[in-house]
Write an enzyme that holds these catalytic residues in place. Structure first.
Site, PDB file in Angstrom:
ATOM      1  CB  ALA A 189      -0.908  -0.003   1.220  1.00 21.49           C
TER       2      ALA A 189
ATOM      3  CB  SER B 153       0.028   6.836   1.453  1.00 22.72           C
ATOM      4  OG  SER B 153       1.286   7.122   2.061  1.00 22.72           O
TER       5      SER B 153
ATOM      6  CB  CYS C 180      -9.339   3.899   7.007  1.00 20.18           C
ATOM      7  SG  CYS C 180      -8.538   3.865   5.388  1.00 20.18           S
TER       8      CYS C 180
ATOM      9  N   GLY D 234       3.127   0.777   5.463  1.00 20.95           N
ATOM     10  CA  GLY D 234       4.180   1.514   6.150  1.00 20.95           C
ATOM     11  C   GLY D 234       3.875   1.808   7.601  1.00 20.95           C
TER      12      GLY D 234
ATOM     13  CB  CYS E 157      -6.377  11.693   4.999  1.00 19.83           C
ATOM     14  SG  CYS E 157      -7.757  10.544   4.827  1.00 19.83           S
TER      15      CYS E 157
END
Length: 348
Positions: free
Chosen positions: A10, A12, A93, A117, A189
């Site tokens: 993943a 970002s 999430c 991460g 976010c």
């Protein structure tokens, strides 16, 4: 490359996920990058992720997850605030997208693992994989990772779990990533300015009415501009003048009132949590452990009392500002996560 070394990462666009790819490649994994397109999100994230994938010479996909993110994260966030709770959207999430949708995507792409991460570790606990705190406790994110289904822990990798942030930045700098010194995001976010009430009004189309602020005896001492915009334990920005320090101690959404009082009114002797996810075999009897009810809180001794559909926590010492909507996460004394859930009520 054998399939059991293929991993979906993943990405970002931040330094952490980029460095994770470096480490995994050094360890002999075949990496595939994936970036989720969400509502809001950090500016430039998709471009930075694509550039990191290009430099590392790995495939990179972008998934349009905006509708699922709205449905599974933003809407529950708004609903919780309207109930008077203070939710943690990272938990939503992680449950639905990062360790739900992306794990499914990993399987679809023939990847044995999903890597992120996050700063946490997964170790072999003898009875199966165990989720543990990061080596660098100042970066530890295990608190928001408790929703990972126990049966899927063995498919998750956290390459950064044994490193400090400075070490991670050095790895990214050596790889030539332009995001090596990129600042960490400090806000939710999809609310980068941190103004939750304004976001809720834009998102729901509602105007949250002003209401009374009352003291512990029910006397009106001020006015708020929307109870949804205040949280338990808040002192600054409440809008009440006082000779001493006062804090938000309670909210009643039915009457649209906010109660303020002294710090001692914030303490609770216990709480109940729902939507509990066990990362061990679910115990049948009460047991002693450690728990935290906020992300930055140090774990505190508790008695964990399993109940149908949830857990009751009894604190050894009263705890400050235990807040419905936040998560209660239980650890053993070696830093392994035993389980967690969403706080629904407090007492004492």
């Amino acid at each position: 490359m054998e399939q059991n070394r293929r991993v979906l990462v993943a990405m970002s666009g931040g330094v952490d996920s980029s460095a994770a790819v470096c480490l995994l490649k050094e360890q002999g994994y075949a990496c595939v990058g994936v970036t989720m397109k969400l509502l809001g999100g950090p500016p430039g994230g998709e471009e930075d992720a694509r550039e990191a994938a290009r430099r590392m010479e790995i495939p990179h996909y972008v998934l349009d997850c905006a509708e699922q993110f709205r449905r599974e994260v933003v809407q529950p966030f708004a609903d919780a605030y309207e109930r008077g709770e203070t939710p943690n959207p990272c938990v939503f999430c992680n449950r639905a997208l990062k360790f739900g949708l992306l794990l499914d995507k990993a399987e679809e792409l023939g990847c044995a693992y999903l890597a992120t991460g996050h700063y946490a570790r997964i170790t072999d606990g003898g009875g199966g994989p165990r989720l543990r705190k990061a080596a660098d406790l100042s970066r530890d994110q295990s608190y928001v990772l408790y929703p990972i289904p126990r049966q899927r822990l063995g498919r998750v990798l956290f390459p950064l779990g044994g490193l400090s942030k400075d070490q991670v930045r050095e790895i990214a700098a050596r790889a030539g990533f332009p995001n090596a010194r990129k600042q960490d995001s400090q806000d939710i976010c999809f609310i980068p300015d941190g103004d939750y009430l304004s976001f809720l009004e834009r998102y729901t189309g509602k105007t949250y009415p002003a209401g009374d602020i009352v003291d512990m005896d029910g006397n009106v001492v001020g006015r708020h501009r929307g109870a949804a915009g205040l949280t338990l334990g808040q002192r600054r920005g409440v809008g009440v003048s006082s000779s001493g320090r006062i804090y938000v101690c309670a909210k009643c959404m039915d009457t649209n009132t906010v109660t303020v009082g002294p710090e001692e009114a914030l303490y609770s002797r216990g709480c109940a949590a729902r939507d509990w996810n066990w990362l061990i075999t679910a115990p049948a009897a009460p047991f002693e452990a450690l728990a935290k009810t906020r992300y930055r809180q140090r774990e505190q001794p508790v008695t964990v009392c399993p109940e149908d559909g949830g857990v009751r926590l009894e604190f050894a010492q009263p705890q400050r500002a235990v807040t419905p909507g936040q998560s209660a996460v239980v650890y053993d004394r070696d830093g392994a996560v035993l389980g967690g859930g969403v706080i629904v009520s407090t007492w004492g």
